[in-house]
Design a protein around this motif. Structure first.
Motif, PDB file in Angstrom:
ATOM      1  N   VAL A  98      12.017  -6.528   2.362  1.00 36.03           N
ATOM      2  CA  VAL A  98      11.220  -5.983   1.204  1.00 36.03           C
ATOM      3  C   VAL A  98      11.931  -6.263  -0.163  1.00 36.03           C
ATOM      4  O   VAL A  98      11.322  -6.715  -1.160  1.00 36.03           O
ATOM      5  N   TRP A  99      13.135  -5.927  -0.220  1.00 36.56           N
ATOM      6  CA  TRP A  99      14.016  -5.657  -1.427  1.00 36.56           C
ATOM      7  C   TRP A  99      13.958  -7.264  -1.858  1.00 36.56           C
ATOM      8  O   TRP A  99      13.986  -7.430  -2.985  1.00 36.56           O
ATOM      9  N   TYR A 100      14.482  -8.084  -0.834  1.00 33.38           N
ATOM     10  CA  TYR A 100      14.783  -9.384  -1.321  1.00 33.38           C
ATOM     11  C   TYR A 100      13.263 -10.120  -1.711  1.00 33.38           C
ATOM     12  O   TYR A 100      13.368 -10.985  -2.671  1.00 33.38           O
ATOM     13  N   GLU A 101      12.246 -10.161  -1.087  1.00 29.99           N
ATOM     14  CA  GLU A 101      10.748 -10.659  -1.436  1.00 29.99           C
ATOM     15  C   GLU A 101      10.514 -10.137  -2.716  1.00 29.99           C
ATOM     16  O   GLU A 101       9.906 -10.889  -3.432  1.00 29.99           O
ATOM     17  N   ALA A 102      10.519  -8.891  -2.898  1.00 34.48           N
ATOM     18  CA  ALA A 102      10.247  -8.412  -3.965  1.00 34.48           C
ATOM     19  C   ALA A 102      10.787  -8.867  -5.248  1.00 34.48           C
ATOM     20  O   ALA A 102      10.269  -9.147  -6.204  1.00 34.48           O
ATOM     21  N   ARG A 103      11.983  -8.953  -5.218  1.00 35.65           N
ATOM     22  CA  ARG A 103      13.099  -9.214  -6.557  1.00 35.65           C
ATOM     23  C   ARG A 103      12.824 -10.736  -6.389  1.00 35.65           C
ATOM     24  O   ARG A 103      12.954 -11.063  -7.700  1.00 35.65           O
ATOM     25  N   ARG A 104      12.613 -11.445  -5.492  1.00 39.21           N
ATOM     26  CA  ARG A 104      12.450 -12.889  -5.502  1.00 39.21           C
ATOM     27  C   ARG A 104      11.252 -13.134  -6.318  1.00 39.21           C
ATOM     28  O   ARG A 104      11.325 -14.237  -7.102  1.00 39.21           O
TER      29      ARG A 104
ATOM     30  N   ILE B 141      -4.757  -4.454  10.952  1.00 34.41           N
ATOM     31  CA  ILE B 141      -5.988  -5.405  10.318  1.00 34.41           C
ATOM     32  C   ILE B 141      -7.010  -4.541   9.723  1.00 34.41           C
ATOM     33  O   ILE B 141      -7.505  -3.684  10.355  1.00 34.41           O
ATOM     34  N   SER B 142      -7.406  -4.883   8.692  1.00 36.96           N
ATOM     35  CA  SER B 142      -8.559  -4.392   7.983  1.00 36.96           C
ATOM     36  C   SER B 142     -10.091  -4.598   8.615  1.00 36.96           C
ATOM     37  O   SER B 142      -9.963  -5.655   9.104  1.00 36.96           O
ATOM     38  N   SER B 143     -10.974  -3.861   7.908  1.00 38.10           N
ATOM     39  CA  SER B 143     -12.234  -4.237   8.477  1.00 38.10           C
ATOM     40  C   SER B 143     -12.700  -5.702   8.065  1.00 38.10           C
ATOM     41  O   SER B 143     -13.690  -6.124   8.388  1.00 38.10           O
ATOM     42  N   VAL B 144     -12.103  -6.197   6.959  1.00 36.72           N
ATOM     43  CA  VAL B 144     -12.353  -7.344   6.577  1.00 36.72           C
ATOM     44  C   VAL B 144     -11.638  -8.544   7.117  1.00 36.72           C
ATOM     45  O   VAL B 144     -11.964  -9.788   6.478  1.00 36.72           O
ATOM     46  N   GLY B 145     -10.703  -8.363   7.694  1.00 34.67           N
ATOM     47  CA  GLY B 145      -9.664  -9.351   8.413  1.00 34.67           C
ATOM     48  C   GLY B 145      -8.337  -9.364   7.778  1.00 34.67           C
ATOM     49  O   GLY B 145      -7.761 -10.192   8.330  1.00 34.67           O
ATOM     50  N   ALA B 146      -8.108  -8.691   6.803  1.00 39.54           N
ATOM     51  CA  ALA B 146      -6.799  -8.947   6.161  1.00 39.54           C
ATOM     52  C   ALA B 146      -5.648  -8.278   7.105  1.00 39.54           C
ATOM     53  O   ALA B 146      -5.961  -7.435   7.965  1.00 39.54           O
ATOM     54  N   ARG B 147      -4.650  -8.913   7.174  1.00 39.17           N
ATOM     55  CA  ARG B 147      -3.577  -8.814   8.361  1.00 39.17           C
ATOM     56  C   ARG B 147      -1.982  -8.479   7.540  1.00 39.17           C
ATOM     57  O   ARG B 147      -1.690  -8.740   6.588  1.00 39.17           O
ATOM     58  N   GLY B 148      -1.486  -7.357   8.722  1.00 39.70           N
ATOM     59  CA  GLY B 148      -0.073  -7.332   8.587  1.00 39.70           C
ATOM     60  C   GLY B 148       0.301  -6.057   7.320  1.00 39.70           C
ATOM     61  O   GLY B 148      -0.584  -5.349   6.724  1.00 39.70           O
ATOM     62  N   TYR B 149       1.527  -6.142   6.932  1.00 38.94           N
ATOM     63  CA  TYR B 149       1.918  -4.973   5.910  1.00 38.94           C
ATOM     64  C   TYR B 149       1.282  -5.034   4.921  1.00 38.94           C
ATOM     65  O   TYR B 149       1.136  -3.996   4.338  1.00 38.94           O
TER      66      TYR B 149
ATOM     67  N   ASN C 248       0.403 -16.124  11.903  1.00 40.58           N
ATOM     68  CA  ASN C 248       1.675 -16.134  11.459  1.00 40.58           C
ATOM     69  C   ASN C 248       1.685 -15.241  10.056  1.00 40.58           C
ATOM     70  O   ASN C 248       2.986 -14.693   9.820  1.00 40.58           O
ATOM     71  N   LEU C 249       0.672 -14.491   9.806  1.00 40.71           N
ATOM     72  CA  LEU C 249       0.607 -13.391   8.976  1.00 40.71           C
ATOM     73  C   LEU C 249       1.133 -12.096   9.469  1.00 40.71           C
ATOM     74  O   LEU C 249       1.256 -11.354   8.865  1.00 40.71           O
ATOM     75  N   PHE C 250       1.282 -12.052  10.724  1.00 32.61           N
ATOM     76  CA  PHE C 250       2.038 -11.024  11.447  1.00 32.61           C
ATOM     77  C   PHE C 250       3.351 -11.074  11.483  1.00 32.61           C
ATOM     78  O   PHE C 250       4.109 -10.197  12.032  1.00 32.61           O
TER      79      PHE C 250
ATOM     80  N   GLN D 285       8.439 -11.591   7.659  1.00 33.70           N
ATOM     81  CA  GLN D 285       8.791 -12.060   6.485  1.00 33.70           C
ATOM     82  C   GLN D 285       7.914 -12.903   5.662  1.00 33.70           C
ATOM     83  O   GLN D 285       7.641 -12.986   4.653  1.00 33.70           O
ATOM     84  N   THR D 286       7.012 -13.697   6.429  1.00 33.01           N
ATOM     85  CA  THR D 286       5.872 -14.336   5.998  1.00 33.01           C
ATOM     86  C   THR D 286       4.972 -13.495   5.290  1.00 33.01           C
ATOM     87  O   THR D 286       4.261 -13.801   4.146  1.00 33.01           O
ATOM     88  N   ASN D 287       4.644 -12.470   6.027  1.00 35.70           N
ATOM     89  CA  ASN D 287       3.561 -11.425   5.481  1.00 35.70           C
ATOM     90  C   ASN D 287       4.145 -10.928   4.166  1.00 35.70           C
ATOM     91  O   ASN D 287       3.420 -10.913   3.091  1.00 35.70           O
ATOM     92  N   LEU D 288       5.453 -10.501   4.026  1.00 36.75           N
ATOM     93  CA  LEU D 288       5.872  -9.884   2.727  1.00 36.75           C
ATOM     94  C   LEU D 288       6.030 -10.925   1.678  1.00 36.75           C
ATOM     95  O   LEU D 288       5.902 -10.916   0.663  1.00 36.75           O
ATOM     96  N   ARG D 289       6.492 -12.193   2.263  1.00 32.56           N
ATOM     97  CA  ARG D 289       6.630 -13.258   1.109  1.00 32.56           C
ATOM     98  C   ARG D 289       5.310 -13.532   0.550  1.00 32.56           C
ATOM     99  O   ARG D 289       5.088 -13.597  -0.781  1.00 32.56           O
TER     100      ARG D 289
END
Length: 210
Positions: free
Chosen positions: A94-100, A123-131, A149-151, A154-158
């Protein structure tokens, strides 16, 4: 005045259902919009990953400041993620991706709390995924086409940080509107207010060391 207060997240706290650890994911409603080829290319380049984040510091003091932040955030996140190695890897990413992406780390943590309550496989009711509750269409538009891959952490956070940065740029630095766009509720206050309220839990004061 009221609008200004909303933009700083100083109005009512988030609804309780947004913050419950076991609550379903309700947010993550980014809307698919036409993108100019140049924007799509830039976003695609921004999400390309060359491996796990490698932290680099300009000085010893900067490294020590990061370690103090990590210790403080690890304590705060313990109830949500009791495994020490998992918790620290998550916070480092999180720290890395936020600052990036040029985002405030506390804001990103607040957004994750509201979006998924720190649940990797939400997973949300509209299909959104991950953190960060990424809509699957983003994998088709700027990713490799595989929404599974959204699970991947790092992919999800990026993706989440790059998408929020994109919305922030579109809104010329107005985080209130950028958060609304991230949620698919641009111009309405409940979601940005919830994120700003959650953000306050993750602000780090180096002087307090807690």
């Amino acid at each position: 005045m009221a609008a200004g207060l909303r933009r700083r997240g100083l109005l009512a706290a988030a609804p309780a259902w947004l913050l419950l650890p076991g609550a379903p994911a309700h947010a993550g409603g980014q809307l698919e919009e036409p993108l100019a080829d140049s924007v799509r290319t830039a976003l695609r380049a921004a999400v390309l990953s060359a491996g796990p984040p490698e932290l680099m510091f300009a000085s010893t003091e900067a490294r020590l400041s990061y370690l103090r932040w990590l210790a403080a955030m690890s304590d705060r996140l313990y109830r949500r993620k009791p495994d020490d190695a998992v918790r620290r890897e998550f916070l480092q990413t999180v720290w890395y991706e936020a600052r990036r992406a040029g985002l405030d780390v506390s804001l990103v943590l607040g957004l994750i709390e509201v979006e998924s309550a720190f649940r990797k496989f939400a997973i949300s009711s509209v299909g959104a995924r991950g953190y960060m509750q990424i809509m699957p269409f983003w994998m088709r538009v700027i990713g490799d086409g595989d929404p599974g891959n959204l699970f991947h952490m790092q992919t999800n956070l990026r993706f989440g940080c790059v998408i929020l940065r994109h919305y922030l740029d579109r809104e010329r630095g107005d985080m209130f509107l950028a958060l609304g766009r991230y949620n698919g509720s641009r111009g309405r206050s409940p979601y940005p207010d919830a994120v700003f309220a959650a953000q306050r839990k993750w602000v780090f004061d180096p002087a307090s060391r807690v």
